[in-house]
Design a protein around this motif. Structure first.
Motif, PDB file in Angstrom:
ATOM      1  N   HIS A  85       0.822  -1.210   0.000  1.00 10.90           N
ATOM      2  CA  HIS A  85       0.000   0.000   0.000  1.00 10.90           C
ATOM      3  C   HIS A  85       0.858   1.264   0.000  1.00 10.90           C
ATOM      4  CE1 HIS A  85      -3.518   2.378   0.206  1.00 10.90           C
ATOM      5  NE2 HIS A  85      -3.115   2.979   1.312  1.00 10.90           N
ATOM      6  N   GLU A 134       1.851   1.712  -3.509  1.00 12.52           N
ATOM      7  CA  GLU A 134       0.689   2.150  -4.300  1.00 12.52           C
ATOM      8  C   GLU A 134       0.433   3.642  -4.120  1.00 12.52           C
ATOM      9  OE1 GLU A 134      -2.744  -1.124  -4.799  1.00 12.52           O
ATOM     10  OE2 GLU A 134      -2.559  -0.292  -2.811  1.00 12.52           O
ATOM     11  N   LYS A 135       0.592   4.104  -2.875  1.00 14.08           N
ATOM     12  CA  LYS A 135       0.370   5.533  -2.610  1.00 14.08           C
ATOM     13  C   LYS A 135       1.377   6.378  -3.396  1.00 14.08           C
ATOM     14  CE  LYS A 135      -0.238   6.909   1.672  1.00 14.08           C
ATOM     15  NZ  LYS A 135      -0.235   6.878   3.147  1.00 14.08           N
ATOM     16  N   ASN A 157     -13.502   6.009  -2.915  1.00 14.74           N
ATOM     17  CA  ASN A 157     -12.054   5.790  -2.767  1.00 14.74           C
ATOM     18  C   ASN A 157     -11.511   6.854  -1.828  1.00 14.74           C
ATOM     19  OD1 ASN A 157     -11.302   3.776  -4.979  1.00 14.74           O
ATOM     20  ND2 ASN A 157     -12.475   5.297  -6.118  1.00 14.74           N
ATOM     21  N   SER A 158     -10.402   6.549  -1.192  1.00 19.33           N
ATOM     22  CA  SER A 158      -9.712   7.593  -0.435  1.00 19.33           C
ATOM     23  C   SER A 158      -9.020   8.495  -1.436  1.00 19.33           C
ATOM     24  CB  SER A 158      -8.662   6.975   0.492  1.00 19.33           C
ATOM     25  OG  SER A 158      -9.300   6.275   1.521  1.00 19.33           O
ATOM     26  N   CYS A 186     -10.338  11.542   2.724  1.00 20.10           N
ATOM     27  CA  CYS A 186      -9.425  10.442   3.097  1.00 20.10           C
ATOM     28  C   CYS A 186      -9.265  10.403   4.612  1.00 20.10           C
ATOM     29  CB  CYS A 186      -8.061  10.655   2.434  1.00 20.10           C
ATOM     30  SG  CYS A 186      -6.872   9.355   2.844  1.00 20.10           S
ATOM     31  N   PRO A 207      -4.692   4.890  -5.123  1.00 18.15           N
ATOM     32  CA  PRO A 207      -4.175   3.524  -5.037  1.00 18.15           C
ATOM     33  C   PRO A 207      -5.318   2.546  -5.277  1.00 18.15           C
ATOM     34  CG  PRO A 207      -3.611   4.800  -3.069  1.00 18.15           C
ATOM     35  CD  PRO A 207      -4.606   5.607  -3.836  1.00 18.15           C
ATOM     36  N   SER A 248      -5.800  -0.287  -3.864  1.00 14.57           N
ATOM     37  CA  SER A 248      -6.240  -0.833  -2.562  1.00 14.57           C
ATOM     38  C   SER A 248      -7.082  -2.100  -2.720  1.00 14.57           C
ATOM     39  CB  SER A 248      -7.021   0.224  -1.776  1.00 14.57           C
ATOM     40  OG  SER A 248      -6.198   1.297  -1.452  1.00 14.57           O
ATOM     41  N   ARG A 290      -8.999  -5.521  -2.445  1.00 11.57           N
ATOM     42  CA  ARG A 290      -9.772  -6.074  -1.321  1.00 11.57           C
ATOM     43  C   ARG A 290      -9.797  -7.599  -1.375  1.00 11.57           C
ATOM     44  NH1 ARG A 290      -9.974  -0.964  -0.293  1.00 11.57           N
ATOM     45  NH2 ARG A 290     -11.653  -0.190   1.021  1.00 11.57           N
TER      46      ARG A 290
END
Ligand SMILES: Cc1cc2nc3c(=O)[nH]c(=O)nc-3n(C[C@H](O)[C@H](O)[C@H](O)COP(=O)(O)O)c2cc1C
Length: 333
Positions: free
Chosen positions: A61, A64-65, A171-172, A277, A319, A321, A323
């Motif tokens: 993560h 990804e950020k 999404n954030s 976020c 990102p 993210s 699941r």
């Protein structure tokens, strides 16, 4: 015997006894919480499958950020990429399930990191052994991890979405327009979140809406998890007030009620067409004290989380993210 004592002993004495008993219970319960956490959380050198997966998610993560950054920095993650790759290798070497989506996500994130650099002919070999990675670890081409580009179609119509679409399309979002947010929308979102259930309807959640840029900058500098992004136009702090709890068995309820409220508020902000976020408040003592002083939060309140809020940009990246699937987290008894 208990009944008889109730008649003989004065009320004040009984109350004192109750307090002593509660204190003892609290010591035991907090000790159990502490033991469960310390025994099981993912420590750096632990190689248990679940704990390794926790670290794979954490570092994936983080990368990804970086990949989703508006102000993208080539060669970012010089420490994180080697650590993520080390974990991927360790996971495979330990003969854990390499079809597991957490492992595949990590491989996919590393692959996107390499691809974006290769596209520009940047050499990342000093950071990751690209040839080895491609030969032994990149055994699929799923793009389940990394960053995705989104366009803001018409967020003013978010209020028309059904709950499934609102939740699945949220999404954030960490980059916002440079315009102030409509306070009416935020207040309406808080009003919606007030319908959140809480233990015995205690409603201990408290909301601080911060619009002063200087305070937002100071708060985020202390928070530390939003570095590199431009200052959001609005920051919300959610806390819960311990004064609203009546028994030591409720010790964790403070965080459950606060968490439920925070999630309702995130959905409500999305419904209002605002980008948001959540940011953690898992502070050490120094950062906790600085934050309380800055925002004038009394010691009785527990910091739950921050939410950055702004208006959606036309195009933005987030990102992916990834699941887990229903069958990965569900058992039927
Ligand atoms: C309690 C909590 C704390 C979080 N803290 C941060 C943070 O400090 N920095 C950040 O960039 N994102 C933070 N996030 C956002 C998560 O990274 C994000 O919710 C997660 O990756 C899932 O992505 P999604 O919200 O886009 O579905 C936090 C989320 C939660 C719920």
């Amino acid at each position: 015997m208990k009944k008889e004592l109730k008649y003989i002993l004065p009320d004040t004495f009984l109350e004192k006894l109750k307090q002593i008993r509660n204190y003892g219970r609290s010591l035991y319960l907090f000790k159990l919480d502490k033991k469960r956490f310390l025994q099981n959380y993912s420590k750096k050198n632990f190689v248990n499958e679940e704990q390794l997966k926790a670290r794979l998610i954490f570092y994936s993560h983080s990368v990804e950020k970086g990949l989703a950054r508006e102000n993208f920095r080539y060669y970012f993650g010089k420490n994180v990429i080697p650590e993520l790759y080390r974990l991927v290798k360790l996971y495979k070497k330990s003969n854990y399930d390499t079809y597991n989506s957490i492992y595949l996500n990590a491989v996919s994130v590393l692959n996107q990191y390499i691809s974006v650099h290769e596209e520009k002919r940047y050499d990342v070999k000093p950071i990751i052994n690209v040839q080895e990675f491609k030969e032994f670890y990149l055994n699929h081409n799923f793009k389940i991890g990394g960053a995705k580009q989104l366009s803001c179609v018409d967020v003013n119509k978010n209020y028309r979405k059904n709950f499934k679409n609102l939740a699945l399309e949220r999404n954030s979002v960490r980059d916002y327009q440079n315009s102030s947010v409509d306070l009416k929308k935020i207040n309406e979102a808080v009003e919606i979140a007030l319908k959140t259930p809480s233990v015995c309807n205690r409603q201990s959640s408290r909301v601080r809406i911060i619009q002063d840029k200087t305070i937002i900058e100071k708060a985020l500098k202390i928070q530390g998890g939003f570095n590199g992004y431009t200052c959001p136009p609005c920051l919300i702090m959610i806390t819960t007030d311990t004064n609203y709890f009546i028994d030591v068995t409720e010790r964790n309820q403070i965080y459950i009620d606060g968490g439920l409220f925070a999630m309702s508020l995130l959905y409500a902000l999305e419904y209002e067409g605002l980008a948001a976020c959540a940011l953690n408040t898992m502070f050490d003592i120094k950062r906790d004290k600085k934050t309380r002083k800055l925002l004038d939060i009394p010691d009785s309140e527990n910091l739950i989380l921050y939410i950055t809020v702004g208006n959606f940009k036309k195009n933005y990246k987030v990102p992916m993210s990834h699941r887990l699937c229903v069958n990965e987290i569900t058992s039927y008894i």
